[in-house]
Design a protein around this motif. Structure first.
Motif, PDB file in Angstrom:
ATOM      1  N   ARG A 344       1.257  -1.475  -0.022  1.00 28.00           N
ATOM      2  CA  ARG A 344      -0.222   0.357   0.067  1.00 28.00           C
ATOM      3  C   ARG A 344       1.037   1.729  -0.241  1.00 28.00           C
ATOM      4  NH1 ARG A 344      -4.304  -1.543   4.590  1.00 28.00           N
ATOM      5  NH2 ARG A 344      -5.785  -3.852   3.458  1.00 28.00           N
ATOM      6  N   MET A 345       2.404   1.111   0.163  1.00 30.02           N
ATOM      7  CA  MET A 345       3.108   1.883   0.095  1.00 30.02           C
ATOM      8  C   MET A 345       4.189   1.894   0.465  1.00 30.02           C
ATOM      9  SD  MET A 345       2.793   3.619   4.354  1.00 30.02           S
ATOM     10  CE  MET A 345       0.921   3.531   4.520  1.00 30.02           C
ATOM     11  N   HIS A 346       5.129   2.781  -0.107  1.00 25.45           N
ATOM     12  CA  HIS A 346       6.390   2.516   0.097  1.00 25.45           C
ATOM     13  C   HIS A 346       7.055   1.705   1.223  1.00 25.45           C
ATOM     14  CE1 HIS A 346      10.613   3.661  -1.578  1.00 25.45           C
ATOM     15  NE2 HIS A 346      10.389   3.834  -2.662  1.00 25.45           N
ATOM     16  N   LYS A 359      -0.873   5.165  13.729  1.00 28.29           N
ATOM     17  CA  LYS A 359      -0.910   3.863  12.209  1.00 28.29           C
ATOM     18  C   LYS A 359      -1.299   2.216  12.317  1.00 28.29           C
ATOM     19  CE  LYS A 359       1.455   7.696   9.070  1.00 28.29           C
ATOM     20  NZ  LYS A 359       2.297   7.927   8.368  1.00 28.29           N
ATOM     21  N   ASN A 360      -1.051   1.676  13.525  1.00 28.06           N
ATOM     22  CA  ASN A 360      -1.339   1.247  14.091  1.00 28.06           C
ATOM     23  C   ASN A 360      -2.227   0.824  15.219  1.00 28.06           C
ATOM     24  OD1 ASN A 360       1.625   0.196  12.300  1.00 28.06           O
ATOM     25  ND2 ASN A 360       1.796   1.593  13.185  1.00 28.06           N
ATOM     26  N   ASP A 750       2.529  -6.392   2.329  1.00 31.01           N
ATOM     27  CA  ASP A 750       1.199  -6.085   2.294  1.00 31.01           C
ATOM     28  C   ASP A 750       1.280  -5.778   4.193  1.00 31.01           C
ATOM     29  OD1 ASP A 750      -1.346  -5.516   3.072  1.00 31.01           O
ATOM     30  OD2 ASP A 750      -2.064  -7.687   2.008  1.00 31.01           O
ATOM     31  N   THR A 751       0.554  -4.770   4.765  1.00 28.63           N
ATOM     32  CA  THR A 751       0.467  -4.453   5.935  1.00 28.63           C
ATOM     33  C   THR A 751      -0.779  -4.900   6.818  1.00 28.63           C
ATOM     34  OG1 THR A 751      -1.124  -1.550   5.508  1.00 28.63           O
ATOM     35  CG2 THR A 751       1.440  -1.433   5.713  1.00 28.63           C
ATOM     36  N   ALA A 752      -1.309  -5.660   6.043  1.00 32.09           N
ATOM     37  CA  ALA A 752      -2.280  -6.425   7.274  1.00 32.09           C
ATOM     38  C   ALA A 752      -2.223  -7.290   7.753  1.00 32.09           C
ATOM     39  CB  ALA A 752      -3.503  -7.333   6.158  1.00 32.09           C
ATOM     40  N   ILE A 775      11.115  -3.805   9.815  1.00 34.02           N
ATOM     41  CA  ILE A 775       9.630  -4.732  10.994  1.00 34.02           C
ATOM     42  C   ILE A 775      10.273  -5.113  11.785  1.00 34.02           C
ATOM     43  CG2 ILE A 775       8.482  -7.240  11.018  1.00 34.02           C
ATOM     44  CD1 ILE A 775       7.517  -4.990   8.597  1.00 34.02           C
ATOM     45  N   ILE A 776      11.481  -5.763  11.782  1.00 35.79           N
ATOM     46  CA  ILE A 776      11.977  -5.951  13.093  1.00 35.79           C
ATOM     47  C   ILE A 776      12.260  -4.921  14.068  1.00 35.79           C
ATOM     48  CG2 ILE A 776      14.100  -6.205  15.025  1.00 35.79           C
ATOM     49  CD1 ILE A 776      14.642  -7.721  12.013  1.00 35.79           C
ATOM     50  N   LEU A 777      12.340  -3.378  13.902  1.00 32.86           N
ATOM     51  CA  LEU A 777      12.808  -2.131  14.615  1.00 32.86           C
ATOM     52  C   LEU A 777      11.199  -1.772  14.548  1.00 32.86           C
ATOM     53  CD1 LEU A 777      15.429  -0.014  12.390  1.00 32.86           C
ATOM     54  CD2 LEU A 777      15.812  -1.263  14.868  1.00 32.86           C
ATOM     55  N   GLN A 778      10.321  -1.949  14.036  1.00 34.07           N
ATOM     56  CA  GLN A 778       8.437  -1.145  14.173  1.00 34.07           C
ATOM     57  C   GLN A 778       8.196  -2.577  15.672  1.00 34.07           C
ATOM     58  OE1 GLN A 778       5.579  -0.950  11.697  1.00 34.07           O
ATOM     59  NE2 GLN A 778       5.184  -2.996  12.143  1.00 34.07           N
TER      60      GLN A 778
END
Length: 866
Positions: A344-346, A359-360, A750-752, A775-778
């Protein structure tokens, strides 16, 4: 003087003029090593001279102070004159601390010995192999046929153990008695289990089972007794008893110098378990499908312990060994992975989302979906151990330290309890002081001059100096049994990490990886040094064991300290502690600690120098099509893997807390590589003047991306994917051939459901692997933001600052999976020609220029305001 010492002194004297700090420090380490081998390091004058030399050299090399080289040369000259006067004693029992033991009593559980250490290793137990085969659907419409399913399971085990015990007694008159006993046991077992199921029209399914088991057992025992210096008698054991009686009835002169003895015990174990599972399905004799998978587990253990006695007194104990295991899994099923719809995004924009709760969905995350994905990744990595051999090396001594490095168990059971239920409150409550701020660093301590008064400390109640911290810790409880740590005061958690007899190795590893979330390195090292000094003041065996284990934790911390943390204060505390160890005659510990410190004092990684080459500029400019897609993917993977292995766990934790680039330099280098590559790929495509050339470049990068995915380099893979799917390129018209080629890649980010597709891809990947770090940092950021640092006061008898260790378990679950990925290395050779072509990915244009070129190629439908 020993020739080795003489060479070391002269070499250090020569390298002083080079003014090279690393060379001088390494030469000093070599000199200390030679002195420890050939000199009596308990002599006061020799210790004073060594400390004086180290102080001057450390001022020059560690702190860059102006030091007169003549001072160093003078200390070297003085050391050269003292060494010949104090040679190392030939009697092994002259220097170690004496520990009174009863040879017939059981081993002290706090004392290190071969049996206790092997119990801590968690030796691998091979589980039953149960591969999952794809379901076979019978699409036949014939209801009169007969369907047969057959499943075979074979398991063969072969285990062997050899235990050898040897005792050597040296009597005062020079005679020597040697007794040796060896026991060898071999066990073999094979099992075959066959299940055949048949089903015909209008009849229920009928299963028949067959089982065949064979077992073999072989045991051999032999004894060997030798009396050196006197004729061998018929009954060596009776002779041995007589010798002991003679020794007890000897004269006073003999009693003052009783006979020495040594006991050596060695254990060798080898194990091999092979398992094979096959499955086939037939209909009316026609084979519908057949699957087969096999697994081979091997392990080898070697352990040795040597005890030296003077009379009945144990004066020294040394041990060493290794444990090695490997697993090989073979299957005829190809690896499959699934992808979904376009992102959905860069991808680069995800680096800006950390900590943004808008956003999450935090509640969705805290349900445990993300943590469970790392547990599954951890489980998957265990099935690919054929890529490397897990090896554990350990050693222990009454004058040394012990160290074990293990591969950790699965965390799924531990992380099932995500609330504060089933907690056992501590027996004693002690409220911890508020945590020190990261901006208020503690000061260095000169431990050589720091005195610790045992009587004053007892009055002030210092938890760091408690023998046992379990009474202050909150455990998770099940069936009345304490399982894992759930919280406690900070100092209690520190002390518990130094109690290997009680705390699990899993807790110790989690503590060493996550302690920076509640205390900085300098403060922790100072606390552990204080505990070590206090425990060293006692002469009892239990206190000495606690001191050794505390020192082991200090060494592990220094092993993993980052370049950012090695400031003047930390180096001062460590070096002054080294001087104190030398002053107290503990030369072994001082050399271990100083050596580990020198290993960490390396120059920071220079990424620009790494990406540069010494090749001359090519006469003809090269382009992307001069190289094969597979070769480009290999060199991108070579760069990524080198940068990835430089990242420390501490950098990931720091970034999740404060996003400080100065602390996380290696992490920044890795993420910048992602961004540079992504913009470089966009530039290479969009600057082409014709549609044909743009599509040609696009297809080339898709081929490179395919190779990256096969190599499990998800960092460069997603960097190129993010470039191709970026809006300036995605808005352009592309040939159907390119769109079809992208169908297999356009769903990974995909962020789903918290990036479910990417996690599924990572969990099924075969190492070696370079993960996407974003993703690990998030995930680490959400664990930090979504879990309290301390347990609520209403659950802790209104006590504050009781640390919530469940938060640390979650952080450890993430970091441990990433740590395991770093065990594998790619076997790729550097290609300077391709790296020179990359040119550090400097030939790229910015976002604004990219949009300009995109609108030139395909003007916007909107009317201009002109």
């Amino acid at each position: 003087m020993s020739k080795e010492i003489d060479i070391s002194i002269r070499y250090l004297d020569n390298v002083l003029s080079s003014n090279n700090a690393n060379l001088i420090l390494n030469s000093t380490a070599a000199l200390l090593e030679s002195i420890s081998k050939h000199c009596d390091t308990t002599n006061y004058e020799l210790k004073r001279c060594i400390i004086s030399l180290l102080r001057i050299i450390d001022k020059k090399c560690f702190f860059n102070e102006n030091v007169d080289l003549n001072q160093i040369k003078y200390s070297l000259k003085e050391l050269g004159s003292l060494c010949p006067k104090h040679p190392k004693s030939t009697q092994s029992y002259a220097t170690p601390k004496i520990i009174e033991v009863d040879s017939d009593s059981e081993a002290n559980p706090e004392e290190e010995n071969i049996d206790n250490l092997l119990n801590q290793l968690n030796l691998k137990k091979v589980p039953c192999f149960s591969p999952s085969f794809p379901a076979i659907d019978d699409e036949s419409d014939d209801e009169n046929g007969v369907t047969t399913k057959q499943k075979e399971e074979e398991r063969a085990e072969q285990h062997g153990q050899k235990v050898c015990e040897e005792e050597v007694v040296k009597l005062p008159d020079g005679r020597e008695i040697r007794m040796k006993k060896t026991k060898t046991v071999n066990v073999k077992q094979t099992t075959k289990h066959v299940t055949i199921s048949t089903k015909s029209a209008n009849m229920p399914e009928v299963s028949r089972q067959f089982m065949n088991t064979k077992r073999g057992f072989d045991e051999d025992e032999e004894s060997e007794d030798t009396n050196f210096g006197s004729p061998l008698r018929t009954d060596p054991f009776e002779r041995f008893k007589l010798m002991l009686q003679d020794k007890e009835e000897s004269s006073d002169s003999d009693a003052s110098n009783p006979g020495s003895s040594s006991k050596t015990k060695t254990i060798e174990r080898n194990s091999e378990v092979s398992q094979k599972v096959s499955e086939k399905k037939e209909r009316d004799g026609k084979l519908l499908a057949e699957h087969e998978a096999s697994k081979l587990d091997k392990s080898n253990l070697f352990a040795k312990q040597i005890d030296t006695f003077q009379g009945n007194t144990l004066i020294d104990r040394k041990g060493e060994g290794s444990y090695e295991e490997s697993t090989l899994i073979k299957s005829d099923q190809p690896q499959q992975s699934q992808v979904a719809t376009p992102p959905r995004m860069h991808v680069v924009e995800y680096m800006m989302m950390f900590g943004d709760d808008n956003k999450n969905n935090e509640n969705e995350y805290l349900k445990g979906t993300t943590i469970s994905s790392y547990v599954r990744l951890n489980s998957n990595l265990r099935t690919h151990e054929e890529q490397f051999r897990k090896k554990i090396q350990f050693e222990f001594s009454t004058a040394g330290t012990s160290s074990t490095t293990i591969d950790l168990d699965n965390l799924s059971d531990l992380l099932n309890q995500t609330d504060f239920n089933c907690l056992r409150p501590p027996q004693k409550w002690l409220e911890d002081v508020p945590h020190s701020s990261n901006n208020q660093q503690p000061k260095a301590i000169d431990w050589q001059r720091e005195s610790i008064d045992k009587h004053r400390i007892h009055k002030e109640k210092d938890l760091l100096l408690e023998d046992d911290a379990r009474e202050y810790i909150i455990f998770r409880e099940k069936n009345g049994k304490a399982l894992e740590v759930r919280g406690g005061p900070r100092d209690a958690l520190i002390v518990y990490a130094t109690q290997p007899g009680h705390s699990t190795l899993l807790y110790q590893e989690a503590f060493l990886i996550t302690f920076r979330t509640f205390i900085n390195v300098l403060e922790l090292v100072n606390k552990l040094i204080k505990r070590f000094i206090y425990m060293s003041m006692s002469t009892d065996a239990q206190s000495e064991s606690k001191a050794r284990h505390t020192f082991s934790v200090i060494v592990r911390i220094i092993d993993e300290v980052t370049h950012y943390e090695l400031d003047r204060d930390l180096i001062t505390s460590i070096t002054s502690f080294v001087y104190r160890l030398i002053h107290e005659g503990n030369f072994t510990f001082s050399r271990i600690l100083r050596t580990r410190l020198l290993e960490r004092l390396r120059e920071p990684f220079d990424v620009e120098q790494f990406l540069s080459t010494n090749l001359a500029k090519p006469k003809k400019p090269q382009d992307l099509f001069d190289f094969k897609s597979a070769d480009i993917a290999c060199q991108l993977t070579f760069i990524d893997s080198q940068l990835y292995h430089k990242i420390e766990s501490a950098e990931l934790l720091w970034w999740s807390q404060e996003q400080n680039e100065n602390r996380s330099r290696n992490l920044v280098n890795f993420t910048e590589q992602f961004n540079k590559l992504s913009f470089w790929v966009r530039t290479q495509i969009i600057i082409q003047s014709s549609q044909k050339d743009r599509e040609r470049y696009m297809m080339k990068f898709i081929k490179v991306m395919k190779h990256l995915r096969e190599m499990c380099n998800f960092n460069s893979y997603l960097a190129i994917l993010s470039a191709i799917m970026s809006t300036p390129l995605a808005r352009l018209e592309w040939d159907k051939k390119i769109k079809d080629a992208l169908k297999d890649h356009t769903g990974i980010m995909d962020t789903a459901q918290s990036y479910k597709n990417y996690r599924a891809l990572l969990q099924t990947a075969k190492p070696p692997c370079v993960p996407y770090i974003g993703i690990i940092l998030q995930d680490l950021t959400f664990v930090h933001a979504g879990n309290p640092d301390t347990i609520p006061a209403d659950r802790c008898n209104n006590k504050k600052n009781i640390l919530n260790y469940l938060k640390r378990w979650n952080q450890f679950a993430i970091l441990d999976s990433i740590r395991k990925l770093k065990k594998w290395n790619y076997d790729i050779k550097r290609n300077d020609i391709i790296i020179q072509f990359f040119n550090g990915f400097q030939n790229r244009i910015d976002e604004e220029k990219t949009w300009e070129l995109s609108h030139l190629i395909k003007p916007s439908n909107r009317k201009s305001k002109a």
